[in-house]
Design a protein around this motif. Structure first.
Motif, PDB file in Angstrom:
ATOM      1  N   ALA A 253       0.833  -1.203   0.000  1.00 57.67           N
ATOM      2  CA  ALA A 253       0.000   0.000   0.000  1.00 57.67           C
ATOM      3  C   ALA A 253       0.868   1.254   0.000  1.00 57.67           C
ATOM      4  O   ALA A 253       0.557   2.244  -0.665  1.00 57.67           O
ATOM      5  N   THR A 254       1.972   1.212   0.731  1.00 54.67           N
ATOM      6  CA  THR A 254       2.855   2.374   0.812  1.00 54.67           C
ATOM      7  C   THR A 254       3.446   2.717  -0.548  1.00 54.67           C
ATOM      8  O   THR A 254       3.549   3.884  -0.913  1.00 54.67           O
TER       9      THR A 254
ATOM     10  N   ARG B 218       2.218   1.754  -3.486  1.00 53.36           N
ATOM     11  CA  ARG B 218       1.155   1.658  -4.504  1.00 53.36           C
ATOM     12  C   ARG B 218       1.250   0.387  -5.345  1.00 53.36           C
ATOM     13  O   ARG B 218       1.101   0.407  -6.558  1.00 53.36           O
ATOM     14  N   GLY B 219       1.546  -0.743  -4.663  1.00 52.09           N
ATOM     15  CA  GLY B 219       1.503  -2.043  -5.308  1.00 52.09           C
ATOM     16  C   GLY B 219       2.752  -2.496  -6.026  1.00 52.09           C
ATOM     17  O   GLY B 219       2.768  -3.588  -6.595  1.00 52.09           O
ATOM     18  N   ASP B 220       3.805  -1.723  -6.006  1.00 49.20           N
ATOM     19  CA  ASP B 220       5.050  -2.079  -6.705  1.00 49.20           C
ATOM     20  C   ASP B 220       5.860  -3.039  -5.827  1.00 49.20           C
ATOM     21  O   ASP B 220       6.540  -2.627  -4.895  1.00 49.20           O
TER      22      ASP B 220
ATOM     23  N   ASN C 231       6.397   8.342  -2.625  1.00 51.33           N
ATOM     24  CA  ASN C 231       5.587   7.601  -1.660  1.00 51.33           C
ATOM     25  C   ASN C 231       6.023   7.872  -0.215  1.00 51.33           C
ATOM     26  O   ASN C 231       5.442   7.316   0.712  1.00 51.33           O
TER      27      ASN C 231
ATOM     28  N   ARG D 246       3.368   8.680   2.322  1.00 50.13           N
ATOM     29  CA  ARG D 246       2.575   7.495   2.681  1.00 50.13           C
ATOM     30  C   ARG D 246       3.316   6.663   3.737  1.00 50.13           C
ATOM     31  O   ARG D 246       2.716   6.164   4.684  1.00 50.13           O
TER      32      ARG D 246
ATOM     33  N   LEU E 291      -3.992   3.280   5.302  1.00 51.76           N
ATOM     34  CA  LEU E 291      -3.879   3.133   3.841  1.00 51.76           C
ATOM     35  C   LEU E 291      -4.724   1.951   3.358  1.00 51.76           C
ATOM     36  O   LEU E 291      -4.288   1.139   2.545  1.00 51.76           O
TER      37      LEU E 291
END
Length: 194
Positions: free
Chosen positions: A28-29, A31-33, A99, A102, A182
């Motif tokens: 989540a931090t 963004r899915g990478d 990020n 986040r 998140l």
């Protein structure tokens, strides 16, 4: 089970990165990478956790090779202070880029749940993916908790993985609070002194 040797820092950080590559909060931090999540955990663990003078790291070895670690810090050294966050920010920017806000949101949200009384804070507990499911994490927990029980000190941790909640409950941890951070359900768990 034994204290981690300083020369094993690279191997330990790699294990944490691999073990947490699919962790919900880490994904989540960033963004899915998943590749970025792995790097972020490796680098973050090196600077924030295992590289801290307050960390106590227990290693699990199989056939002469480090296969798992358990990091713990004693209160009040469980959470990063503002100065530590600022010092680590350049490395975090290189690793996770935009990020970073986040990541700081996750850290500050989790820090609000940290008990303000003496305890040990466990995290991360990581087992190399090739060794998961063979009792390494349980052995690390058992060894650490035996020492803590001799001190008569409570233990705190957080997790966002359902199977880990079940594991920690087997060791006497109870969920004392939870927060969606998140969009990830994070459980905060406490084990009373024994």
């Amino acid at each position: 089970m034994r204290p981690m040797a300083a020369a094993e820092l690279d191997a330990a950080c790699r294990i944490v990165g691999l073990a947490f590559a699919d962790n919900p909060s880490n994904l989540a931090t960033v963004r899915g990478d998943q590749e970025k999540a792995t790097r972020a955990m490796e680098q973050g663990t090196r600077i924030i956790k295992l590289g801290s003078p307050f960390s106590h790291v227990l290693g699990a070895e199989r056939e002469g090779r480090l296969v798992g670690i358990l990091n713990a810090a004693e209160w009040p050294h469980c959470q990063m202070k503002l100065g530590e966050k600022l010092r680590t920010a350049p490395m975090m920017i290189r690793t996770i880029g935009f990020n970073l806000p986040r990541a700081f949101k996750v850290m500050s949200s989790r820090a609000k749940h940290e008990p303000s009384k003496p305890h040990w804070h466990i995290g991360p507990v990581a087992v190399h993916p090739d060794e998961q499911g063979h009792g390494v994490g349980s052995a690390l927990l058992r060894a650490f908790l035996e020492g803590v029980d001799q001190q008569g000190t409570p233990v705190f941790l957080q997790t966002d993985v359902d199977r880990n909640v079940v594991l920690y409950q087997k060791f006497g941890f109870e969920i004392v609070s939870r927060e969606t951070i998140l969009d990830v359900d994070t459980r905060f768990m406490w084990r009373a002194a024994r």
